[in-house]
Design an enzyme around this catalytic site. Structure first.
Site: not given
Length: 559
Positions: A107, A275, A411
């Site tokens: 990730k 989560a 971004w």
């Protein structure tokens, strides 16, 4: 046009000394515990000084179901904070700390991206201020004291077949999921099966993130169930006399950390439960402190809204007495197309039909969030591969559904690219008052709570329980923990418990294979599908690209 990497952008940032960042939030130098020039912990004296101030507005950032690569929810949280500050609003972000597991796995880091990042990025993604190390040490101290007690006569009559406390480490290491300890001579301990979980799944992490203060932390630690005795009675950390030493290890970790965005706005970063296997929210202490320091607070809940947001509402808000005033639901063109059936390597191509199909996932998340009585703003995190036709299709879809919508370009543009979203959020906060309520009451039976989340949030037809899960649910209720909320451990890639069911699946059951009570944290963990509490590394882990440039004195390849 050259596109700089996140770490290149972060390393070029002009950071302010953390004292100056703190001053923006009204924090004095005496209320800082410095960790170098650019990091600090916030003292108990600060909590005491601001405790009677009115709370600011709380904005929760969540997302639709992501692609395996992740789609930038933290980037939106940071960019929105920067955008709010550009509009002259006193805004503080309250975020989670990254885990080393995904950082070295698939990730990547969790400090935002592009020009919407928190810095120092390398410090945050690696050891930071040592909070995760302290949590790991406290967890493993308890494990060591448990095995030591058994070795030296087992006065508590612990049933070694019913030990539930696991060791942990902050790394993806599948080889440690199931192990045997105590091999060797008699002096090396009792031979038994043991297990490791990743630190972010440890109950200590959940406890740290839900504790109000050190007194509450010690109370919760003492209630941790580590095993059951020969009569089936729970054995706790208090029984092992481990509470004080564990609290001593956590005395600094309980204090929130202060760093800054690329635009030098204050960010509280504290705690980091996943989560999909834990409750996915930063600490209660950091959130409550941020609400006293800012007129607006931006916080986030991990992965899709079916996981992080549901747990934010049903666990964190319920246990801490906080409530969101608005929710920002993050989507991306790529994630919508992925949920519409497009393979990961083709997500950069325009595909309006797949986009239409994938918006069923967006619709379900909007419906779910509205069930909690909180106004929703949908935002798109823009990517350079997106097209205007795709943007327009999503905008029309959201507006037809009566939902607020804003494009985010944080971004590429930082706070400037977040002002449109910030204006939309401020407009919604002005026009709509939240009527927040959790999804289910405390006194609902545990099975009913699980089924309520499965049906209402996931869209399941029902729940299938293993015999083990059924037996343990009854046991947990018999012990007096039936009033606890449920913490569902589920894949993040689907609304269901099957990562391959994308979009808005129907006619499926959620499969509950096991449950256990986190008596200290105050919730019941429900393991569904194939979810693992100790992930593994991918075939080509991100760690292979990370290096240290000894000549330049910089870390490379981190993200």
């Amino acid at each position: 046009m050259e596109v700089k990497s996140d770490i290149e952008i972060a390393q070029e940032a002009k950071m302010l000394p953390i004292r100056e960042v703190a001053a923006q939030a009204g924090i004095t130098e005496d209320e800082l515990e410095l960790y170098g020039k650019y990091k600090a912990k916030l003292s108990d004296e600060l909590f005491e000084r601001v405790k009677d101030r009115p709370d600011g507005k709380l904005i929760l950032v969540t997302a639709i179901n992501p692609t395996p690569a992740g789609e930038g929810k933290t980037t939106i949280s940071i960019g929105l904070t920067q955008g709010m500050c550009r509009l002259g609003k006193k805004t503080v972000a309250a975020l989670r700390e990254p885990s080393l597991g995904p950082c070295f796995g698939i990730k990547g880091g969790a400090a935002g991206g592009g020009y919407a990042q928190v810095v120092p990025m390398e410090d945050l993604n690696l050891h930071f201020t040592g909070d995760f190390h302290a949590i790991t040490s406290a967890n493993n101290l308890l494990a060591a004291m448990l095995d030591n007690h058994i070795m030296h006569g087992n006065a508590l009559h612990i049933d070694t077949k019913r030990i539930v406390w696991k060791r942990c480490m902050d790394m993806n290491d599948r080889a440690l999921r199931n192990i045997v300890i105590g091999m060797g001579t008699k002096a090396d301990g009792i031979v038994r099966e043991d297990h490791f979980i990743i630190t972010v799944a440890s109950e200590i992490m959940a406890i740290l993130c839900l504790s109000e203060d050190m007194q509450d932390l010690k109370r919760r630690i003492g209630n941790i169930i580590v095993a059951y005795d020969q009569n089936g009675k729970p054995v706790t950390a208090n029984d092992l006399k481990a509470t004080g030493a564990m609290a001593a290890l956590l005395k600094d970790a309980i204090k929130p950390n202060l760093i800054q965005t690329l635009e030098n706005t204050p960010v509280l970063v504290h705690g980091g439960p996943f989560a999909n296997i834990a409750h996915g929210c930063n600490s209660v202490r950091a959130t409550k402190l941020a609400l006293k320091l800012g007129d607006y607070v931006v916080t986030e809940a991990g992965f899709g809204a079916d996981l992080g947001a549901e747990k934010f509402m049903d666990i964190k808000c319920r246990l801490a007495g906080v409530k969101p005033d608005a929710v920002v639901l993050v989507a991306t063109v790529k994630a919508l197309k992925y949920n519409g059936g497009v393979p990961k390597d083709e997500l950069g191509r325009e595909n309006l039909e797949a986009l239409k199909a994938g918006m069923a996932n967006l619709d379900k998340h909007i419906e779910n969030l509205q069930k909690f009585g909180v106004p929703v703003v949908v935002t798109l995190n823009s990517f350079i591969t997106d097209t205007e036709a795709e943007y327009e299709l999503i905008r029309e879809h959201c507006e037809a559904a009566g939902c607020s919508f804003a494009l985010s370009e944080v971004w590429a543009k930082g706070g400037e690219g977040g002002t449109v979203l910030a204006e939309k959020v401020l407009e919604v906060l002005e026009q709509k008052k939240a009527q927040f309520a959790p999804l289910y009451p405390d006194d609902m039976p545990l099975e009913k709570k699980i089924e309520t989340v499965a049906r209402e949030i996931y869209g399941a037809s029902g729940v299938a329980y293993s015999d083990t899960a059924k037996k343990e649910l009854a046991h947990i209720e018999d012990m007096g923990f039936g009033h606890f909320p449920v913490c569902m451990a589920k894949t993040q890639y689907s609304l269901s418990d099957d990562a391959n069911l994308l979009g808005r699946p129907e006619n499926f059951n959620v499969n509950v294979r096991d449950v256990y009570v986190s008596a200290g944290a105050g919730f019941v963990v429900v393991l569904t599908g194939k979810i693992l509490t100790m992930p593994g590394l991918p075939k080509v882990p991100a760690a292979e690209r990370i290096d240290y440039d000894e000549q330049g004195g910089r870390i490379t390849g981190l993200f």
